[in-house]
Design an enzyme around this catalytic site. Structure first.
Site, mmCIF file in Angstrom:
data_model
loop_
_atom_site.group_PDB
_atom_site.id
_atom_site.type_symbol
_atom_site.label_atom_id
_atom_site.label_comp_id
_atom_site.label_asym_id
_atom_site.label_seq_id
_atom_site.Cartn_x
_atom_site.Cartn_y
_atom_site.Cartn_z
ATOM 1 N N ASP A 176 0.878 -1.168 0.000
ATOM 2 C CA ASP A 176 0.000 0.000 0.000
ATOM 3 C C ASP A 176 0.918 1.221 0.000
ATOM 4 O OD1 ASP A 176 -3.169 0.736 1.153
ATOM 5 O OD2 ASP A 176 -1.613 2.290 1.135
ATOM 6 N N ARG A 238 -11.640 -1.016 -9.521
ATOM 7 C CA ARG A 238 -12.168 -0.305 -10.693
ATOM 8 C C ARG A 238 -11.483 -0.844 -11.941
ATOM 9 N NH1 ARG A 238 -15.688 1.087 -7.896
ATOM 10 N NH2 ARG A 238 -16.361 3.194 -7.332
ATOM 11 N N GLU A 267 -18.299 -0.063 -18.580
ATOM 12 C CA GLU A 267 -19.447 -0.753 -17.991
ATOM 13 C C GLU A 267 -20.731 -0.023 -18.375
ATOM 14 O OE1 GLU A 267 -18.829 -0.993 -13.762
ATOM 15 O OE2 GLU A 267 -16.916 -1.974 -13.991
ATOM 16 N N HIS A 286 -20.130 -5.844 -11.589
ATOM 17 C CA HIS A 286 -19.900 -4.793 -10.590
ATOM 18 C C HIS A 286 -20.924 -4.941 -9.443
ATOM 19 C CE1 HIS A 286 -18.044 -0.558 -10.091
ATOM 20 N NE2 HIS A 286 -18.333 -1.075 -8.909
ATOM 21 N N ALA A 289 -20.575 -4.581 -3.977
ATOM 22 C CA ALA A 289 -21.160 -3.969 -2.775
ATOM 23 C C ALA A 289 -22.623 -4.355 -2.581
ATOM 24 C CB ALA A 289 -21.053 -2.453 -2.876
HETATM 25 N N1 LIG Z 1 -16.693 -3.663 -6.809
HETATM 26 C C1 LIG Z 1 -17.387 -2.814 -6.088
HETATM 27 O O1 LIG Z 1 -18.616 -2.853 -6.077
HETATM 28 C C2 LIG Z 1 -16.674 -1.813 -5.208
HETATM 29 C C3 LIG Z 1 -17.322 -1.371 -4.052
HETATM 30 C C4 LIG Z 1 -16.635 -0.517 -3.201
HETATM 31 C C5 LIG Z 1 -15.375 -0.055 -3.553
HETATM 32 N N2 LIG Z 1 -14.813 -0.450 -4.706
HETATM 33 C C6 LIG Z 1 -13.474 0.053 -5.096
HETATM 34 O O2 LIG Z 1 -12.518 -0.428 -4.174
HETATM 35 C C7 LIG Z 1 -11.598 0.613 -3.903
HETATM 36 C C8 LIG Z 1 -10.984 0.375 -2.542
HETATM 37 O O3 LIG Z 1 -11.988 0.531 -1.556
HETATM 38 P P1 LIG Z 1 -11.613 0.696 -0.016
HETATM 39 O O4 LIG Z 1 -12.902 0.908 0.701
HETATM 40 O O5 LIG Z 1 -10.686 -0.370 0.418
HETATM 41 O O6 LIG Z 1 -10.829 2.078 -0.104
HETATM 42 P P2 LIG Z 1 -9.786 2.654 0.934
HETATM 43 O O7 LIG Z 1 -9.644 4.097 0.593
HETATM 44 O O8 LIG Z 1 -10.149 2.284 2.310
HETATM 45 O O9 LIG Z 1 -8.427 1.882 0.570
HETATM 46 C C9 LIG Z 1 -7.694 2.110 -0.599
HETATM 47 C C10 LIG Z 1 -6.225 1.872 -0.250
HETATM 48 O O10 LIG Z 1 -5.461 1.963 -1.450
HETATM 49 C C11 LIG Z 1 -4.218 2.598 -1.114
HETATM 50 N N3 LIG Z 1 -3.640 3.136 -2.347
HETATM 51 C C12 LIG Z 1 -4.002 4.235 -3.027
HETATM 52 N N4 LIG Z 1 -3.244 4.373 -4.136
HETATM 53 C C13 LIG Z 1 -2.381 3.318 -4.135
HETATM 54 C C14 LIG Z 1 -1.350 2.902 -5.008
HETATM 55 N N5 LIG Z 1 -1.051 3.607 -6.109
HETATM 56 N N6 LIG Z 1 -0.664 1.776 -4.709
HETATM 57 C C15 LIG Z 1 -0.937 1.076 -3.583
HETATM 58 N N7 LIG Z 1 -1.905 1.429 -2.702
HETATM 59 C C16 LIG Z 1 -2.620 2.531 -2.998
HETATM 60 C C17 LIG Z 1 -4.600 3.651 -0.091
HETATM 61 O O11 LIG Z 1 -3.474 4.043 0.677
HETATM 62 C C18 LIG Z 1 -5.661 2.933 0.721
HETATM 63 O O12 LIG Z 1 -5.110 2.298 1.862
HETATM 64 C C19 LIG Z 1 -12.441 1.894 -3.994
HETATM 65 O O13 LIG Z 1 -11.642 3.017 -4.321
HETATM 66 C C20 LIG Z 1 -13.427 1.571 -5.075
HETATM 67 O O14 LIG Z 1 -12.966 2.033 -6.319
HETATM 68 C C21 LIG Z 1 -15.426 -1.329 -5.536
#
Ligand SMILES: NC(=O)c1ccc[n+]([C@@H]2O[C@H](COP(=O)([O-])OP(=O)(O)OC[C@H]3O[C@@H](n4cnc5c(N)ncnc54)[C@H](O)[C@@H]3O)[C@@H](O)[C@H]2O)c1
Length: 326
Positions: A176, A238, A267, A286, A289
């Site tokens: 991370d 994403r 999508e 997708h 959630a």
């Molecule tokens: N499939 C779905 O339905 C769905 C639902 C919710 C979220 N999501 C996606 O999942 C992602 C993550 O969700 P979350 O709740 O864990 O978010 P979060 O913000 O809690 O965690 C994201 C993590 O990624 C890290 N990060 C950012 N850029 C980075 C990089 N370049 N390299 C390594 N680490 C990096 C951040 O430090 C953070 O700890 C969301 O941004 C969203 O796009 C998808």
């Protein structure tokens, strides 16, 4: 004057009775009107009617935000990712933008877990085969037990996934770029120094990073070239973080063994997207959630935040609180 809240969701697909109840109690007019992804004109039309927006996929960019800034006072994203909203542009327009951090993390981690287990054992193929009358329709697969799982991103979802994998005999590598707390013992994982170590050393790579300028298309042929030929890629964050053409090539050439994808670059996808037909790829729509519990948790947070905002306070999860002073 009565406040108006616009939700860009189809109430026939998502149960929003909790929001109905809360907004009726608060005396807001609640407009539930889904619009097509990317439709700027409709975004502006709906935004001009709303004091607060519960955002899903509509495009909030310089143009749309500028067009609605005299009406929209607050945007809250129904979910964690805010990549459909240009936050610096929202700040310039004077609009605070919030999200719902963590509310859907268990649901998405479960989806990642489903993909991880499925891609190894081809569970979906087996079910499909039996439906077609094929018995046995089993393909000999690979176990999760004994494998190394690499997580890119260790936020809400990454952490939930680690919790869920505790019952398996797996080694978890984590990269991370931004978290401070890298206490391996506390989290039961091994933190690595760079992304490449994740791609080189994992049997399964699972992506949990946000879509940003930095991450867009960053999972590309250079990364796939580092992966084991037997490794799988799981993406529940994403689609845009992956260079999809490079992924298709890596899957076609056997550079990697397979993929489980809840998200795609476009999508809904074009019908001729090769990923939809590949034997070693499993795509879900997708749905990460989409659990009753996650919807409820999200709606509670959203209703609380909108009430808080209209009572003159800045909700805790606003990403551009400086907007107050701009
Ligand atoms: N499939 C779905 O339905 C769905 C639902 C919710 C979220 N999501 C996606 O999942 C992602 C993550 O969700 P979350 O709740 O864990 O978010 P979060 O913000 O809690 O965690 C994201 C993590 O990624 C890290 N990060 C950012 N850029 C980075 C990089 N370049 N390299 C390594 N680490 C990096 C951040 O430090 C953070 O700890 C969301 O941004 C969203 O796009 C998808």
């Amino acid at each position: 004057m009565k406040k108006t809240v616009w939700l860009n969701l189809d109430e026939n697909k998502v149960d929003v009775t909790y929001l109905d109840k809360r907004f009726a109690e608060s005396g807001y007019e609640f407009i539930k009107c889904p619009i097509d992804t990317g439709d700027e004109e409709k975004t502006i039309e709906m935004g001009k009617k709303a004091d607060a927006v519960i955002s899903t996929w509509e495009p909030w960019n310089e143009r749309t935000l500028e067009a609605v800034k005299d009406k929209v006072q607050y945007i809250v994203r129904y979910g964690a990712g805010t990549d459909n909203i240009d936050i610096p542009a929202a700040t310039r327009a004077g609009i605070p933008v919030g999200n719902v951090p963590g509310a859907n993390s268990a649901a998405v981690a479960e989806t990642a877990m489903l993909h991880i287990l499925n891609v190894g054992r081809r569970f979906a193929h087996c079910v499909e085969g039996v439906r077609k009358g094929i018995w046995p329709s089993t393909i000999t697969g690979t176990e999760l037990d004994g494998k190394t799982v690499g997580l890119l991103g260790f936020g809400h979802i990454g952490k939930q996934l680690v919790r869920m994998m505790k019952g398996f005999d797996v080694k978890v590598l984590v990269y991370d770029a931004y978290i401070q707390d890298k206490d391996s013992e506390k989290w039961g994982v091994t933190f690595v120094e760079n992304q490449d170590e994740i791609f080189k050393n994992s049997d399964i790579v699972s992506l949990h990073i946000p879509l940003t300028e930095e991450t867009q298309g960053s999972i590309n042929k250079e990364k796939f070239a580092l992966m084991k030929k037997s490794a799988y890629l799981i993406n529940t964050c994403r689609g845009g973080v992956i260079n999809e053409e490079d992924l298709i090539e890596a899957l076609k050439t056997g550079q990697i063994a397979g993929a489980g994808l809840d998200v795609l670059c476009q999508e809904p996808p074009k019908k001729d997207n090769p990923l939809l037909q590949m034997e070693n790829v499993f795509v879900t729509s997708h749905m990460g959630a989409a659990s009753l519990e996650s919807e409820h948790r999200s709606q509670v947070i959203i209703a609380d935040c909108i009430d808080e905002f209209f009572s003159g306070k800045m909700p805790y999860n606003v990403k551009n609180p400086e907007v107050k002073n701009s």
